[in-house]
Write a protein that holds these residues in place. Structure first.
Motif, PDB file in Angstrom:
ATOM      1  N   ARG A  35     -44.450 -53.236 120.784  1.00 24.56           N
ATOM      2  CA  ARG A  35     -43.136 -52.944 120.907  1.00 24.56           C
ATOM      3  C   ARG A  35     -42.243 -52.686 119.750  1.00 24.56           C
ATOM      4  NH1 ARG A  35     -44.042 -57.116 125.005  1.00 24.56           N
ATOM      5  NH2 ARG A  35     -44.376 -56.066 127.142  1.00 24.56           N
ATOM      6  N   ARG A  36     -42.612 -53.837 118.776  1.00 19.87           N
ATOM      7  CA  ARG A  36     -41.975 -53.489 117.519  1.00 19.87           C
ATOM      8  C   ARG A  36     -42.056 -52.271 116.926  1.00 19.87           C
ATOM      9  NH1 ARG A  36     -43.665 -58.420 114.077  1.00 19.87           N
ATOM     10  NH2 ARG A  36     -45.145 -57.923 115.635  1.00 19.87           N
ATOM     11  N   HIS A  39     -40.139 -49.495 118.438  1.00 24.25           N
ATOM     12  CA  HIS A  39     -38.631 -49.414 117.910  1.00 24.25           C
ATOM     13  C   HIS A  39     -38.674 -49.019 116.558  1.00 24.25           C
ATOM     14  CE1 HIS A  39     -37.237 -50.796 121.637  1.00 24.25           C
ATOM     15  NE2 HIS A  39     -38.180 -51.919 121.903  1.00 24.25           N
ATOM     16  N   ASN A  40     -39.747 -49.230 115.822  1.00 26.41           N
ATOM     17  CA  ASN A  40     -39.679 -48.799 114.064  1.00 26.41           C
ATOM     18  C   ASN A  40     -40.881 -47.690 113.946  1.00 26.41           C
ATOM     19  OD1 ASN A  40     -37.798 -50.903 113.429  1.00 26.41           O
ATOM     20  ND2 ASN A  40     -39.624 -52.391 114.024  1.00 26.41           N
TER      21      ASN A  40
END
Length: 117
Positions: A35-36, A39-40
């Motif tokens: 997920r991180r 988002h990046n």
């Protein structure tokens, strides 16, 4: 695996419509890491142009390579001409035997057709 590489893989797998749990399982990381990474996303990578390669001449554009540049430099030096003139000459020289072969085949076919008539 580096963070940058992992982010590229996560982005690629997400584009292939894999779910977060599937990506996490595939890469052996946690769902939160996936997920991180989503988002990046990884930064866009500009293709690297070698510094010793000159920009292509206008007109005919070929994919540049170090070997192509070296070959063109050798021919340009040997014939003492502009790269464009040397490229034209080399292409003409390479095409001439093929052109002669095709002409011979066309002549042979024409002779066969005349013999049949």
């Amino acid at each position: 695996m580096s963070v940058g590489t992992r982010r590229i893989l996560v982005a690629h797998l997400a584009e292939r419509r894999m779910s977060v749990p599937e990506i996490a399982s595939e890469l052996g990381v946690s769902k939160e890491t996936v997920r991180r990474d989503l988002h990046n996303p990884p930064p866009a990578v500009e293709p690297e142009t070698p510094p010793d390669v000159a920009p292509p001449a206008p007109g005919l554009v070929l994919p540049e390579s170090k070997q192509l540049r070296q070959d063109l430099n050798v021919l340009t030096t040997a014939f003492r001409g502009k790269p464009e003139d040397v490229a034209r000459f080399a292409i003409h020289q390479a095409a001439q035997p093929i052109r002669q072969h095709w002409q011979a085949r066309m002549d042979a076919r024409a002779e066969q057709q005349e013999a049949r008539s």
